[in-house]
Structures are given as structure tokens and as C-alpha cells.
Design a protein around this motif. Structure first.
Motif, short mmCIF file in Angstrom:
data_model
loop_
_atom_site.label_atom_id
_atom_site.label_comp_id
_atom_site.label_asym_id
_atom_site.label_seq_id
_atom_site.Cartn_x
_atom_site.Cartn_y
_atom_site.Cartn_z
N ALA A 1 0.83 -1.21 0.00
CA ALA A 1 0.00 0.00 0.00
C ALA A 1 0.86 1.26 0.00
CB ALA A 1 -0.92 -0.01 1.21
N TRP A 2 1.99 1.19 0.65
CA TRP A 2 2.86 2.37 0.83
C TRP A 2 3.51 2.82 -0.46
CZ3 TRP A 2 8.44 2.99 2.27
CH2 TRP A 2 8.68 4.19 2.93
N ILE A 3 3.96 1.89 -1.29
CA ILE A 3 4.70 2.22 -2.50
C ILE A 3 3.99 1.77 -3.78
CG2 ILE A 3 6.82 1.82 -3.81
CD1 ILE A 3 8.31 1.53 -1.22
N LEU A 4 3.49 0.51 -3.79
CA LEU A 4 3.04 -0.09 -5.03
C LEU A 4 1.66 0.35 -5.50
CD1 LEU A 4 4.12 -3.83 -5.18
CD2 LEU A 4 5.20 -1.85 -6.21
N VAL A 5 0.71 0.48 -4.59
CA VAL A 5 -0.68 0.68 -4.99
C VAL A 5 -0.87 1.82 -6.00
CG1 VAL A 5 -2.95 1.42 -4.16
CG2 VAL A 5 -1.78 -0.46 -3.05
N PRO A 6 -0.30 3.01 -5.78
CA PRO A 6 -0.51 4.08 -6.76
C PRO A 6 0.02 3.72 -8.16
CG PRO A 6 0.34 4.97 -4.70
CD PRO A 6 0.48 3.48 -4.61
N VAL A 7 1.16 3.04 -8.21
CA VAL A 7 1.72 2.65 -9.52
C VAL A 7 0.89 1.52 -10.14
CG1 VAL A 7 3.77 1.81 -10.72
CG2 VAL A 7 4.01 3.38 -8.79
N LEU A 8 0.47 0.56 -9.34
CA LEU A 8 -0.38 -0.51 -9.85
C LEU A 8 -1.69 0.04 -10.40
CD1 LEU A 8 0.07 -3.19 -7.03
CD2 LEU A 8 0.99 -3.30 -9.35
N ARG A 9 -2.27 1.00 -9.71
CA ARG A 9 -3.53 1.61 -10.16
C ARG A 9 -3.33 2.32 -11.50
NH1 ARG A 9 -4.19 5.18 -6.32
NH2 ARG A 9 -5.18 3.72 -4.89
N ASP B 1 14.33 -5.93 -19.69
CA ASP B 1 12.95 -6.27 -20.01
C ASP B 1 12.10 -5.00 -20.02
OD1 ASP B 1 10.76 -8.62 -19.97
OD2 ASP B 1 10.06 -6.93 -18.77
N ALA B 2 11.30 -4.83 -21.08
CA ALA B 2 10.56 -3.59 -21.26
C ALA B 2 9.59 -3.31 -20.12
CB ALA B 2 9.81 -3.62 -22.59
N LEU B 3 8.82 -4.32 -19.70
CA LEU B 3 7.86 -4.10 -18.63
C LEU B 3 8.54 -3.80 -17.31
CD1 LEU B 3 5.17 -6.85 -19.36
CD2 LEU B 3 5.06 -4.42 -19.87
N VAL B 4 9.59 -4.54 -16.99
CA VAL B 4 10.35 -4.30 -15.76
C VAL B 4 10.92 -2.88 -15.78
CG1 VAL B 4 12.43 -4.91 -14.46
CG2 VAL B 4 10.91 -6.71 -15.31
N ARG B 5 11.53 -2.52 -16.91
CA ARG B 5 12.16 -1.20 -17.02
C ARG B 5 11.15 -0.07 -16.82
NH1 ARG B 5 13.97 -1.94 -21.66
NH2 ARG B 5 12.56 -0.61 -22.87
N ARG B 6 9.99 -0.21 -17.43
CA ARG B 6 8.97 0.84 -17.31
C ARG B 6 8.39 0.91 -15.90
NH1 ARG B 6 9.01 -0.34 -22.66
NH2 ARG B 6 8.47 1.34 -24.12
N PHE B 7 8.17 -0.27 -15.28
CA PHE B 7 7.60 -0.26 -13.94
C PHE B 7 8.57 0.36 -12.94
CE2 PHE B 7 5.88 -1.83 -9.98
CZ PHE B 7 4.50 -1.84 -10.20
N VAL B 8 9.83 0.01 -13.04
CA VAL B 8 10.83 0.59 -12.14
C VAL B 8 10.93 2.09 -12.37
CG1 VAL B 8 13.29 0.65 -11.54
CG2 VAL B 8 12.14 -1.54 -11.88
N ALA B 9 10.85 2.52 -13.62
CA ALA B 9 10.90 3.96 -13.92
C ALA B 9 9.73 4.68 -13.25
CB ALA B 9 10.87 4.18 -15.43
N ARG C 1 10.45 4.92 -9.52
CA ARG C 1 11.45 5.96 -9.25
C ARG C 1 10.85 7.34 -9.42
NH1 ARG C 1 16.88 4.57 -9.36
NH2 ARG C 1 17.38 6.60 -10.26
N SER C 2 9.98 7.48 -10.41
CA SER C 2 9.35 8.78 -10.67
C SER C 2 8.45 9.19 -9.50
CB SER C 2 8.53 8.71 -11.96
OG SER C 2 7.83 9.92 -12.18
N ARG C 3 7.71 8.23 -8.96
CA ARG C 3 6.84 8.54 -7.83
C ARG C 3 7.64 8.79 -6.57
NH1 ARG C 3 4.25 6.12 -3.52
NH2 ARG C 3 2.27 7.10 -3.02
N GLY C 4 8.69 7.99 -6.37
CA GLY C 4 9.54 8.17 -5.20
C GLY C 4 8.95 7.55 -3.94
N ILE C 5 9.74 7.54 -2.89
CA ILE C 5 9.30 7.03 -1.59
C ILE C 5 8.41 8.09 -0.93
CG2 ILE C 5 10.04 6.23 0.68
CD1 ILE C 5 10.76 4.35 -1.61
N PRO C 6 7.24 7.72 -0.43
CA PRO C 6 6.36 8.70 0.22
C PRO C 6 7.08 9.47 1.32
CG PRO C 6 5.22 6.61 -0.07
CD PRO C 6 6.67 6.36 -0.41
N ARG C 7 6.81 10.75 1.38
CA ARG C 7 7.42 11.58 2.43
C ARG C 7 6.81 11.22 3.78
NH1 ARG C 7 10.12 16.09 0.82
NH2 ARG C 7 9.58 17.15 2.76
N VAL C 8 7.64 11.28 4.79
CA VAL C 8 7.18 10.95 6.14
C VAL C 8 6.53 12.17 6.77
CG1 VAL C 8 7.87 10.28 8.46
CG2 VAL C 8 8.93 9.19 6.48
#
Length: 301
Positions: free
Chosen positions: A104-112, A274-282, A285-292
Motif C-alpha cells: 500500500a505504501w509504494i506499489l498501490v498508486p503505480v499498480l492503479r 525487459d521492457a515491462l520491468v524497465r517501465r515499472f521501475v521507472a 522511481r518517478s513517484r519516489g518514496i512517500p514523504r514521512v
């Protein structure tokens, strides 16, 4: 073995009814088409056309082979189309392993975002309580991408996504509750909710304590940082947990360490091109770690 080009020539010959028209439909010369048909006949060990005074006639063997050839050509076309979709990041399957506290902390916004923008990509998610177990799955080919804390050791390609803070969790009646932060050396001798020895978190905590010459006093162990926070909040003692484990707002006192301590969050893969891996990681990285947010992420208890 026969080629797709030879099968394509046979199908064109059946559809067009003449060498001239079949060659024209494929944008090739008549001799070149005849060469492909002759090669196919050698492979089948039987004629696929009868040479007549005026033109040719496809044999029964040729027509039967042509029906199967259509399926082969459709499959080949589909393979190329799928390959292009995956290369463009618009199709295929991406298997992701993630630390349970970080879904929920990192993945959900990118998965959505991927679900709405790349609906043809099939996403599969597996959650783990141990970074080392995730790496085992990666090395075994059971997952394409790992997202979580840096494991004890790995030869996989790693990309740094950021860092998350490690904090102290305890209960309201504990003396730490009256502090703004907790010096590391004051963890010594406290009843400590630790982690299972086979969990990477246990290794991290032990190394951290040793580096500060602090001896911990475990009272029980768990695989999950979420559970550790809940147990500490329930009065079992104190624990060290990552802030991502506090997403459920546990009924506990949460205090920062003094000095503040962070751990690396990485993306691991064996196929960085791998194209999908590369795009997902990008996107990660673009979203970044949520600020505390001290008020929200670190509740005062």
C-alpha cells in the motif's frame, strides 16, 4: 524444416489460384515462389501442386497442408504482435514480489496507474515478510521484479528507490512514551519484540544493535513488522519497525530513534532490459518514496 515463407506461398497459391497472382500478392517473383513451393514439396515428400499446361492446380495434400499452414501463420503473426506489445509496454505479464508492508505504501498508486493505462498487461503480486525469501523466488525465476528492503546478499541487478525510516514502537505506559525520541543505547535491556532468525529484518536489527554496542533482550519473535508493531503496542515491550509497517495506524506509541536511522529500499531484477520491468521501475522511481509526515505516519499514541 519448412519455413513460414514457404507456407505463406502455399496459402497464397490456394487463395489466388495461380502462380502469377500468388507471387504478386506476396510482392515476390514467380521463380522465387516456385522455389519455395518446390522446397515445401521436398519437405513433405509429396507434390502440393500439379503442373498443368496452363498454370497449376493444388493437390489434396497441398490443400490439407494449406489449412494447417493458415493456423501456423496466424500463430506467428500473433507472436510478433504480442512481442511488439510487450516491447512497447502495452501487453504481457509482470510478476512482482513486494515486502508486505510496502504494497500500500509504494506499489498501490503505480499498480492503479498501470491498470488504467496498460489494461492489457497482466499484473501478478506476491507479498513476503522477508527480503531474502523474495530474492530466492527471483533467482528461481518465479518473479520478475522484487520491491523491498535491500536483502542480506544478492547478485541481481539493483536500483535504489529511496530510503525509509526505522522507528521505535512501544505502548502508552512505557517510559519511552514521554520522550520526543529514543537514544539507541536506551534500547539495551528493554523487553524486545524481535524477528524470526530466518528473516532479513532479524539480520538488520542484530547488525544495527551490534554497531551501536547494544545488547537486545528478545521476549518473542515474529515474521512480520506489522505484527511486531501490534505486539509492542499491546504491551509486550519495544520493537524496531519500518515506517511502512505503520500504514494501518497501530494502537501504539511511535518514536524516532536518536540519531535517526534509515534503510535502503531497492528494486531487484534479473532482467533489467525487459521492457515491462524497465517501465515499472521507472514509474516507481518517478513517484519516489512517500514523504514521512510526523503527524500522520508516526502517531503519538
Amino acid at each position: 524444416m519448412t519455413t513460414l515463407r514457404a507456407l505463406e506461398c502455399l496459402v497464397a497459391l490456394v487463395d489466388e489460384g495461380s502462380v502469377t497472382r500468388a507471387a504478386a500478392s506476396l510482392h515476390m517473383s514467380q521463380p522465387a515462389l516456385s522455389h519455395q513451393i518446390a522446397a515445401l514439396e521436398r519437405e513433405l515428400n509429396t507434390p502440393v501442386v500439379e503442373r498443368l499446361a496452363r498454370g497449376v492446380r493444388v493437390t489434396a495434400a497441398g490443400r490439407a497442408a494449406a489449412e494447417e499452414a493458415r493456423l501456423a501463420l496466424e500463430a506467428a503473426d500473433r507472436a510478433v504482435r504480442i512481442g511488439r506489445q510487450i516491447g512497447a509496454g502495452s501487453g504481457g505479464r509482470l510478476r512482482i514480489a513486494c515486502a508486505e508492508t510496502m504494497t500500500a505504501w509504494i506499489l498501490v498508486p503505480v499498480l492503479r496507474r498501470w491498470r488504467s493505462r496498460r489494461p492489457e498487461v497482466r499484473l501478478e503480486l506476491a507479498e513476503f515478510t522477508s527480503a531474502d525469501r523474495m530474492v530466492e523466488h527471483l533467482m528461481a525465476g518465479a518473479t520478475d521484479l522484487v520491491v523491498g528492503p535491500r536483502p542480506t546478499a544478492t547478485t541481481a541487478h539493483a536500483e535504489m528507490l529511496g530510503q525509509e525510516e526505522m522507528v521505535v514502537v512501544t505502548f502508552a505506559a512505557h517510559p519511552f512514551a514521554s520522550r520526543a525520541c529514543v537514544p539507541v543505547d536506551e534500547l539495551a535491556g528493554e523487553p524486545f519484540v524481535h524477528y524470526d532468525p530466518d528473516n532479513g529484518m532479524a539480520v538488520w536489527v542484530d547488525q544495527f544493535a551490534a554497531s551501536h554496542q547494544v545488547t537486545l533482550s528478545p521476549v518473542l519473535r515474529t515474521r512480520s513488522p506489522r505484527t511486531a508493531a501490534q505486539l509492542a503496542g499491546a504491551g509486550m515491550g519495544v520493537s524496531l519497525v519500518p515506517v511502512s509497517a505503520l500504514a494501518g495506524r497501530p494502537s501504539a506509541v511511535v518514536r524516532r530513534l536518536e540519531p535517526r536511522v534509515h534503510r535502503d529500499i531497492v528494486a531487484l531484477t534479473m532482467t533489467p532490459s525487459d521492457a515491462l520491468v524497465r517501465r515499472f521501475v521507472a514509474d516507481l522511481r518517478s513517484r519516489g518514496i512517500p514523504r514521512v509526515d510526523t503527524g500522520a505516519t508516526l502517531p503519538s499514541g
